[in-house]
Design a protein around this motif. Structure first.
Motif, PDB file in Angstrom:
ATOM      1  N   GLY A 121      62.097  75.791 -47.853  1.00 56.86           N
ATOM      2  CA  GLY A 121      62.041  76.774 -48.933  1.00 56.86           C
ATOM      3  C   GLY A 121      60.634  77.269 -49.199  1.00 56.86           C
ATOM      4  O   GLY A 121      60.364  77.854 -50.257  1.00 56.86           O
ATOM      5  N   ALA A 122      59.748  77.052 -48.253  1.00 55.23           N
ATOM      6  CA  ALA A 122      58.363  77.513 -48.417  1.00 55.23           C
ATOM      7  C   ALA A 122      58.298  79.027 -48.340  1.00 55.23           C
ATOM      8  O   ALA A 122      59.185  79.695 -47.792  1.00 55.23           O
ATOM      9  N   GLU A 123      57.215  79.582 -48.906  1.00 52.91           N
ATOM     10  CA  GLU A 123      56.939  81.010 -48.776  1.00 52.91           C
ATOM     11  C   GLU A 123      55.929  81.265 -47.659  1.00 52.91           C
ATOM     12  O   GLU A 123      55.866  82.369 -47.116  1.00 52.91           O
ATOM     13  N   TYR A 124      55.147  80.238 -47.359  1.00 52.42           N
ATOM     14  CA  TYR A 124      54.134  80.356 -46.301  1.00 52.42           C
ATOM     15  C   TYR A 124      54.023  79.011 -45.590  1.00 52.42           C
ATOM     16  O   TYR A 124      53.901  77.962 -46.241  1.00 52.42           O
ATOM     17  N   THR A 125      54.060  79.039 -44.262  1.00 48.56           N
ATOM     18  CA  THR A 125      53.936  77.812 -43.474  1.00 48.56           C
ATOM     19  C   THR A 125      52.854  77.987 -42.423  1.00 48.56           C
ATOM     20  O   THR A 125      52.838  78.984 -41.689  1.00 48.56           O
ATOM     21  N   SER A 126      51.946  77.020 -42.356  1.00 48.95           N
ATOM     22  CA  SER A 126      50.848  77.049 -41.389  1.00 48.95           C
ATOM     23  C   SER A 126      51.027  75.918 -40.385  1.00 48.95           C
ATOM     24  O   SER A 126      51.849  75.013 -40.564  1.00 48.95           O
ATOM     25  N   MET A 127      50.239  75.981 -39.327  1.00 49.57           N
ATOM     26  CA  MET A 127      50.196  74.921 -38.324  1.00 49.57           C
ATOM     27  C   MET A 127      48.796  74.330 -38.350  1.00 49.57           C
ATOM     28  O   MET A 127      47.824  75.033 -38.057  1.00 49.57           O
TER      29      MET A 127
END
Length: 213
Positions: A121-127
């Motif tokens: 449910g994130a709005e932004y996902t990084s690696m």
């Protein structure tokens, strides 16, 4: 299910290494290797070349057509606006930001990032912890609209991810593990030295029709 679209952010204009996305690497142009690798991702629904309306960038539209992916041409200066236009045209709910100078982007880690983004449910996902040039970012289009409002100055929108902070958005990250944890490694192309390294890697490991694992 949310529609997820990979956007390849790229333009012909570059300063330190002119027209880097069009430079040859083995049997393809640099940006064509990016496309080939992104096609191995299984979760996103579509891939779009996300470029500008500048006449010099028309060649990128032709490359997109040649490689059977979509394209969108928008603002020359406002990258966030360009992304929003591409998202609207493709009716995306979620976009994956990649760039045309990363011919070692990892499609399998990209799939993992998209899956965790949708599940969390994130709005932004990084690696995080991966080498530069391997990573991608996953962004809800609604959050992209909010970031565009926060950015204010279109000249700064190239650095869109600066606006994706805990204070404003629900953020998530996937962490590199094992041999993938190489945050100091540089596998992107921005300089002639970067290009030399990528060509060396491709010469040693690339097989036509396959991608470097």
């Amino acid at each position: 299910m949310k529609k997820t679209v990979i956007l390849i952010q790229t333009r012909v204009k570059s300063t330190r290494l002119p027209k880097k996305c069009l430079l040859p690497v083995e049997d393809k142009l640099l940006v064509e290797h990016v496309i080939e690798r992104l096609k191995r991702a299984s979760i996103p629904d579509e891939i779009l070349m996300c470029t500008s309306t500048h006449p010099d960038d028309q060649i990128l539209v032709e490359i997109a057509r040649k490689n059977n992916i979509g394209w969108s041409a928008g603002s020359e200066e406002d990258v966030l606006e360009r992304f929003l236009q591409a998202a609207e045209e493709s009716r995306a709910d979620v976009v994956v930001r990649t760039t045309g100078e990363n011919p070692l982007v990892d499609p399998y880690c990209l799939d993992r990032a998209v899956q965790e983004h949708l599940e969390s449910g994130a709005e932004y996902t990084s690696m995080d912890g991966f080498p530069a040039g391997v990573k991608a970012e996953v962004i809800d289009v609604a959050a992209l609209k909010k970031a565009h409002h926060l950015a204010g100055n279109p000249d700064k929108s190239e650095y869109m991810t600066l606006y994706f902070k805990d204070d404003f958005f629900r953020v998530h990250s996937i962490k590199a593990e094992g041999y993938l944890q190489r945050p100091s490694y540089r596998l992107t192309v921005d300089t002639p030295e970067d290009m030399e390294l990528i060509r060396t890697i491709y010469q040693a490991l690339y097989q036509p029709g396959e991608i470097i694992p």
